[in-house]
Design a protein around this motif. Structure first.
Motif: not given
Length: 207
Positions: A17-23
């Protein structure tokens, strides 16, 4: 080699889940993110058994960063994936950016700069031998504590009065996180548990 890393990354990104982790990473100042990356590198280099998420989360909170252990665990998984893939494929900092470009593009700019810098400085020191790779697939116990207690009652019985042992384990997970686990045993179960440990110790002495 870079192309091969890109394939590995593409197959493994979704569960992380790169997307939410990037946030979440956007909330972490550059110096604290660098400290986190340093600890992950130390774990991959077998200098420490893992990253203590509870301790590091408290450090972040003290510095004014809104963070919980679950979110920090996601970040550790992502960064460990990036460094671990780079190590297994012997990537340089430039190849890391090329081979895992899709993954890095999701992260904030300051995080990418830190990851590239730390990998350029310390990446060569990480040697992922076959033994290291095999060990990395299972958790490692780094501390064991126990205490004796007395069960006095339960929903089905007013007076039990039997002794039990609570085991508390500190385990370095394959992801690099240090987790605490606990369980209870009756005295016969604990005695059997202890007997197995003595048998293992005897075998190890002959190796």
């Amino acid at each position: 080699m870079a192309a091969r890393a890109a394939v590995v990354g593409a197959r493994s990104l979704e569960p992380l889940d790169f997307g939410s982790t990037a946030d979440i990473i956007k909330l972490i100042p550059k110096d604290l993110f660098a400290e986190l990356c340093e600890r992950i590198i130390q774990h991959l280099h077998c200098q420490i058994p893992g990253v203590n998420t509870v301790e590091l989360c408290q450090r972040f909170q003290t510095a004014g960063v809104e963070m919980n252990v679950a979110d920090l665990a996601k970040i550790i998984n992502v960064v460990s994936f990036l460094f671990g893939t780079a190590a297994k494929n012997n990537l340089s900092a430039e190849e890391l950016s090329t081979g895992l470009g899709n993954a890095l593009s999701m992260l904030p700019k300051h995080a990418v700069q830190v990851i590239r810098h730390i990998w350029n400085e310390q990446g060569k020191s990480i040697i992922m031998s076959e033994d290291a790779r095999n060990m990395a697939t299972v958790g490692q116990i780094i501390d064991i504590q126990w205490k004796l207690g007395m069960a006095v009652s339960s929903d089905s019985c007013r007076s039990l009065k039997y002794p039990y042992v609570t085991m508390m384990l500190k385990v370095a997970e394959p992801s690099g996180q240090i987790m605490s686990k606990s369980f209870e045993m009756t005295i016969p179960q604990f005695q059997d548990f202890f007997r197995h440990f003595k048998e293992m110790a005897a075998v190890l002495e002959t190796v």
